[in-house]
Design a protein around this motif. Sequence first.
Motif, PDB file in Angstrom:
ATOM      1  N   PRO A  67      -5.550  -4.445   9.788  1.00  8.31           N
ATOM      2  CA  PRO A  67      -4.169  -4.922   9.671  1.00  8.31           C
ATOM      3  C   PRO A  67      -3.640  -4.734   8.249  1.00  8.31           C
ATOM      4  N   ALA A  68      -2.413  -4.271   8.141  1.00 12.32           N
ATOM      5  CA  ALA A  68      -1.806  -3.986   6.838  1.00 12.32           C
ATOM      6  C   ALA A  68      -1.814  -5.211   5.930  1.00 12.32           C
ATOM      7  N   ARG A  69      -1.651  -6.401   6.491  1.00  6.62           N
ATOM      8  CA  ARG A  69      -1.590  -7.616   5.665  1.00  6.62           C
ATOM      9  C   ARG A  69      -2.911  -7.908   4.958  1.00  6.62           C
ATOM     10  N   LEU A  70      -4.012  -7.304   5.442  1.00  7.35           N
ATOM     11  CA  LEU A  70      -5.314  -7.537   4.829  1.00  7.35           C
ATOM     12  C   LEU A  70      -5.649  -6.535   3.724  1.00  7.35           C
ATOM     13  N   LEU A  71      -4.811  -5.529   3.567  1.00  3.58           N
ATOM     14  CA  LEU A  71      -5.064  -4.497   2.557  1.00  3.58           C
ATOM     15  C   LEU A  71      -4.202  -4.735   1.321  1.00  3.58           C
ATOM     16  N   PRO A  72      -4.732  -4.383   0.144  1.00  2.00           N
ATOM     17  CA  PRO A  72      -3.904  -4.493  -1.061  1.00  2.00           C
ATOM     18  C   PRO A  72      -2.798  -3.442  -1.026  1.00  2.00           C
ATOM     19  N   GLN A  73      -1.818  -3.611  -1.889  1.00  2.00           N
ATOM     20  CA  GLN A  73      -0.742  -2.635  -1.975  1.00  2.00           C
ATOM     21  C   GLN A  73      -1.270  -1.349  -2.585  1.00  2.00           C
ATOM     22  N   ALA A  74      -0.734  -0.244  -2.108  1.00  2.00           N
ATOM     23  CA  ALA A  74      -1.138   1.081  -2.601  1.00  2.00           C
ATOM     24  C   ALA A  74      -0.367   1.425  -3.864  1.00  2.00           C
TER      25      ALA A  74
END
Length: 78
Positions: A67-74
């Motif tokens: 899920p995108a919410r679990l990844l840091p910003q690129a």
Amino acid sequence: MSEKRTLRLKKPTRASELDAWFIRHRLTKIGVGQMLGISGQRVGQLLRGIYLTPEWRSRLIAEVGIPARLLPQAREYE
């Protein structure tokens, strides 16, 4: 005398939620690395935001299902 005790629960960090997601889905960094053609060490770096480009972030979401919410910003790297 009875004392009223209150639990002070901290909100889980993004990293701890990501670790829990990996456990629930029975994935390892090595396994994800094999899926993406990179090393498990590099996966760990990406998940911590080191060298995480928009392209890698998109692949982690699309190919692994994180899920995108679990990844840091690129970030863009030169």
